[in-house]
Design an enzyme around this catalytic site. Structure first.
Site, PDB file in Angstrom:
ATOM      1  N   GLU A   1      -2.030  -0.609   5.727  1.00 25.91           N
ATOM      2  CA  GLU A   1      -3.035   0.376   5.322  1.00 25.91           C
ATOM      3  C   GLU A   1      -4.114  -0.348   4.509  1.00 25.91           C
ATOM      4  O   GLU A   1      -4.887   0.264   3.794  1.00 25.91           O
ATOM      5  CB  GLU A   1      -2.400   1.521   4.528  1.00 25.91           C
ATOM      6  CG  GLU A   1      -1.590   1.096   3.327  1.00 25.91           C
ATOM      7  CD  GLU A   1      -0.988   2.274   2.590  1.00 25.91           C
ATOM      8  OE1 GLU A   1      -1.754   3.121   2.114  1.00 25.91           O
ATOM      9  OE2 GLU A   1       0.248   2.341   2.486  1.00 25.91           O
TER      10      GLU A   1
ATOM     11  N   CYS B   1       2.682   3.902   4.079  1.00 25.25           N
ATOM     12  CA  CYS B   1       3.823   2.981   3.958  1.00 25.25           C
ATOM     13  C   CYS B   1       4.810   3.108   5.113  1.00 25.25           C
ATOM     14  O   CYS B   1       5.855   2.460   5.114  1.00 25.25           O
ATOM     15  CB  CYS B   1       4.543   3.199   2.631  1.00 25.25           C
ATOM     16  SG  CYS B   1       3.468   2.915   1.233  1.00 25.25           S
TER      17      CYS B   1
ATOM     18  N   HIS C   1      12.205   3.263   0.519  1.00 22.62           N
ATOM     19  CA  HIS C   1      10.846   2.770   0.291  1.00 22.62           C
ATOM     20  C   HIS C   1      10.672   2.714  -1.230  1.00 22.62           C
ATOM     21  O   HIS C   1      10.996   3.677  -1.938  1.00 22.62           O
ATOM     22  CB  HIS C   1       9.827   3.732   0.921  1.00 22.62           C
ATOM     23  CG  HIS C   1       8.438   3.526   0.396  1.00 22.62           C
ATOM     24  ND1 HIS C   1       7.819   2.295   0.428  1.00 22.62           N
ATOM     25  CD2 HIS C   1       7.555   4.370  -0.210  1.00 22.62           C
ATOM     26  CE1 HIS C   1       6.610   2.399  -0.123  1.00 22.62           C
ATOM     27  NE2 HIS C   1       6.433   3.648  -0.517  1.00 22.62           N
TER      28      HIS C   1
HETATM   29  P1  HMG Z   1       2.521   8.706 -15.173  1.00 21.34           P
HETATM   30  O1  HMG Z   1       2.005  10.104 -15.271  1.00 21.34           O
HETATM   31  O2  HMG Z   1       1.751   7.673 -15.884  1.00 21.34           O
HETATM   32  O3  HMG Z   1       3.981   8.567 -15.703  1.00 21.34           O
HETATM   33  O4  HMG Z   1       2.582   8.343 -13.633  1.00 21.34           O
HETATM   34  P2  HMG Z   1       5.003   9.673 -16.232  1.00 21.34           P
HETATM   35  O5  HMG Z   1       4.475  10.339 -17.427  1.00 21.34           O
HETATM   36  O6  HMG Z   1       5.478  10.524 -15.071  1.00 21.34           O
HETATM   37  O7  HMG Z   1       6.180   8.703 -16.668  1.00 21.34           O
HETATM   38  C1  HMG Z   1       6.876   7.950 -15.736  1.00 21.34           C
HETATM   39  C2  HMG Z   1       8.331   7.901 -16.160  1.00 21.34           C
HETATM   40  O8  HMG Z   1       8.407   7.121 -17.361  1.00 21.34           O
HETATM   41  C3  HMG Z   1       8.925   9.280 -16.498  1.00 21.34           C
HETATM   42  O9  HMG Z   1      10.262   9.251 -16.035  1.00 21.34           O
HETATM   43  C4  HMG Z   1       8.921   9.284 -18.025  1.00 21.34           C
HETATM   44  O10 HMG Z   1       9.911  10.137 -18.584  1.00 21.34           O
HETATM   45  C5  HMG Z   1       9.232   7.830 -18.317  1.00 21.34           C
HETATM   46  P3  HMG Z   1      10.740  10.314 -14.900  1.00 21.34           P
HETATM   47  O11 HMG Z   1      10.606  11.647 -15.480  1.00 21.34           O
HETATM   48  O12 HMG Z   1       9.740  10.138 -13.733  1.00 21.34           O
HETATM   49  O13 HMG Z   1      12.125   9.908 -14.552  1.00 21.34           O
HETATM   50  N1  HMG Z   1       8.832   7.381 -19.656  1.00 21.34           N
HETATM   51  C6  HMG Z   1       9.581   6.541 -20.398  1.00 21.34           C
HETATM   52  N2  HMG Z   1      10.784   5.937 -20.154  1.00 21.34           N
HETATM   53  C7  HMG Z   1      11.272   5.105 -21.112  1.00 21.34           C
HETATM   54  N3  HMG Z   1      10.656   4.871 -22.305  1.00 21.34           N
HETATM   55  C8  HMG Z   1       9.457   5.457 -22.598  1.00 21.34           C
HETATM   56  C9  HMG Z   1       8.887   6.338 -21.622  1.00 21.34           C
HETATM   57  N4  HMG Z   1       7.737   7.057 -21.561  1.00 21.34           N
HETATM   58  C10 HMG Z   1       7.723   7.696 -20.363  1.00 21.34           C
HETATM   59  N5  HMG Z   1       8.845   5.203 -23.760  1.00 21.34           N
HETATM   60  C11 HMG Z   1       3.265   7.837 -11.420  1.00 21.34           C
HETATM   61  C12 HMG Z   1       3.657   7.823 -12.902  1.00 21.34           C
HETATM   62  C13 HMG Z   1       4.382   7.217 -10.600  1.00 21.34           C
HETATM   63  C14 HMG Z   1       3.051   9.269 -10.968  1.00 21.34           C
HETATM   64  C15 HMG Z   1       1.967   7.007 -11.253  1.00 21.34           C
HETATM   65  O14 HMG Z   1       2.217   5.669 -11.554  1.00 21.34           O
HETATM   66  C16 HMG Z   1       1.352   7.096  -9.859  1.00 21.34           C
HETATM   67  O15 HMG Z   1       0.555   7.972  -9.566  1.00 21.34           O
HETATM   68  N6  HMG Z   1       1.702   6.114  -8.954  1.00 21.34           N
HETATM   69  C17 HMG Z   1       1.168   6.080  -7.582  1.00 21.34           C
HETATM   70  C18 HMG Z   1       1.803   7.089  -6.652  1.00 21.34           C
HETATM   71  C19 HMG Z   1       3.238   6.730  -6.300  1.00 21.34           C
HETATM   72  O16 HMG Z   1       3.676   5.611  -6.423  1.00 21.34           O
HETATM   73  N7  HMG Z   1       3.985   7.719  -5.771  1.00 21.34           N
HETATM   74  C20 HMG Z   1       5.353   7.489  -5.319  1.00 21.34           C
HETATM   75  C21 HMG Z   1       5.783   8.456  -4.224  1.00 21.34           C
HETATM   76  S1  HMG Z   1       4.616   8.432  -2.858  1.00 21.34           S
HETATM   77  C22 HMG Z   1       4.980   6.941  -2.036  1.00 21.34           C
HETATM   78  O17 HMG Z   1       5.980   6.332  -2.278  1.00 21.34           O
HETATM   79  C23 HMG Z   1       3.965   6.421  -1.053  1.00 21.34           C
HETATM   80  C24 HMG Z   1       3.096   5.274  -1.560  1.00 21.34           C
HETATM   81  O18 HMG Z   1       3.820   4.066  -1.542  1.00 21.34           O
HETATM   82  C25 HMG Z   1       1.813   5.177  -0.734  1.00 21.34           C
HETATM   83  C26 HMG Z   1       1.942   5.016   0.764  1.00 21.34           C
HETATM   84  O19 HMG Z   1       2.747   5.628   1.442  1.00 21.34           O
HETATM   85  O20 HMG Z   1       1.094   4.271   1.290  1.00 21.34           O
HETATM   86  C27 HMG Z   1       2.641   5.491  -2.975  1.00 21.34           C
END
Ligand code: HMG
Length: 385
Positions: free
Chosen positions: A79, A111, A233
């Protein structure tokens, strides 16, 4: 007839950033990035690297004069395409000196692209048993500086040779798949960085896994006990854990604990490089095969997910002498001999690109293959002498 992965190669760029340093630079708790997201390092591609050069690097490791002549199909799943028209697979053929009597093209579906390629390769080999298919996943995951997705960036490629003489993994032709038009993640043609509804994308990923697992069990009359491991993945390493949690309470506590323990082996390399997009599942497979105590005959369940969205759950069996056919030392030296760069160096590289009329000084190139220049808006590639 057996069909599956005969060889597997991997490449990731020579530079990386430390995730704790990234957290500090972004004013975040390091534990959020290392535990909450589950990453340690993130690969940073050089400006002369792209989906084509990285594909060539991983594919070159598994090809020789003898297997090249048997290839009849070349697919690049990406992609991070470098051209809206011409397929990366054609540049690849030139760089790798592949014969012309092949079908060569590119597949895009986030992906999921490499899994689509793998399934197509399976069908190709089943009707052309003497031939082999080269399937390469190659991507640069980019969300942008100081975005929520930044911690989940990465880059690299995984190349697989599919044939009727699988030495690593035998594909079982048992698969459950689904597709739905979803706005969880996208990258418009004008943009080098992706847009994501992060939490929503997590939710859809999990929903697809749950739906497919239910369907897979019913269709093939299996339970979790039939599988040594479930591989996912891995956009970031916490993601597979989240999907696996949907099994808690539905399977025995012992099996759940065992699957969790096995999953840890599959994310060792993902923690070190970040998201490879379509290569992530297959880097997870490589990580699992190298680091776990998996034995020949063990069954694995693989979950492929591409935003947008397509999901597929399929099974495969580990081959008798798989260890002899994996270049463990190559993988380890690639990961261990990288150079750590500072966050400001990464930010500077992020903003640079080779522009039309510019060329690259070959003395700065660390790999074998590179974008040498852009001339009249055409990308020209070279092999380092
Ligand atoms: P965010 O809003 O910055 O993070 O975005 P958050 O607030 O959801 O926190 C992440 C985790 O850290 C949470 O845990 C928190 O509790 C924890 P969870 O509830 O998820 O288990 N946390 C802590 N843990 C320990 N100590 C601390 C602490 N503070 C918080 N102090 C997000 C996170 C992944 C959403 C963001 O990075 C993002 O948008 N990433 C891109 C999208 C993505 O990867 N999506 C995955 C599914 S889609 C997919 O896999 C396809 C993809 O590969 C693309 C394709 O297909 O081409 C992405």
């Amino acid at each position: 007839m057996d069909i599956g992965i005969e060889r597997i190669g991997f490449y990731t760029p020579n530079s990386y950033i430390d995730i704790v340093e990234l957290a500090k630079a972004r004013g975040q708790e390091p534990d959020k990035f290392t535990i909450g997201i589950g990453q340690d390092k993130q690969a940073v591609p050089a400006i002369y690297e792209d989906a084509v050069t990285m594909a060539a690097e991983s594919a070159d490791q598994i090809l020789d004069d003898s297997n090249k002549k048997d290839i009849g199909l070349v697919i690049v799943g990406t992609e991070s395409s470098v051209d809206e028209s011409k397929a990366s697979a054609l540049f690849l053929m030139d760089l790798l000196d592949l014969p012309e009597n092949v079908r060569a093209f590119e597949i895009k579906e986030a992906c999921y692209g490499a899994t689509a390629g793998l399934q197509m390769a399976y069908n190709f080999v089943s009707t052309n048993p003497g031939k082999k298919a080269l399937v390469v996943a190659s991507d640069i995951a980019r969300y942008g500086i100081n975005t929520p997705g930044e911690v989940t960036q990465g880059a690299g490629s995984v190349a697989m040779l599919i044939s009727s003489t699988p030495q690593i993994l035998k594909l079982e032709n048992k698969s459950a798949y689904m597709s739905r038009n979803v706005g969880d993640f996208w990258r418009p043609t004008f943009s080098k960085t992706a847009f994501a509804r992060g939490k929503f994308s997590n939710q859809i990923y999990i929903e697809f896994f749950e739906t497919l697992w239910k369907r897979y069990q019913k269709e093939f009359d299996v339970t979790a006990d039939d599988f040594k491991a479930m591989l996912y993945h891995i956009p970031y390493t916490k993601m597979g854990t989240k999907a696996m949690r949907t099994l808690e309470g539905k399977i025995s506590d012992e099996k759940y604990a065992q699957l969790q323990a096995e999953y840890k082996y599959s994310i060792q390399y993902g923690r070190e490089v970040g998201n490879l997009y379509t290569g992530s599942l297959y880097l997870g497979l490589l990580s699992y095969l190298i680091n776990s105590a998996v034995t020949p005959g063990d069954e694995l369940l693989l979950f492929s997910y591409g935003s947008g969205a397509v999901g597929e759950l399929y099974s495969a069996k580990v081959c008798e002498n798989f260890k002899q056919y994996i270049h463990v030392k190559n993988v380890q030296s690639l990961l261990n001999n990288r150079k750590k760069i500072s966050i400001s160096e990464y930010e500077s590289i992020f903003s640079q690109s080779v522009r039309d009329g510019e060329s690259v000084d070959p003395s700065v190139v660390t790999g074998e293959f590179y974008l040498s220049e852009i001339k009249e808006n055409e990308r020209l590639y070279k092999t380092k002498q």
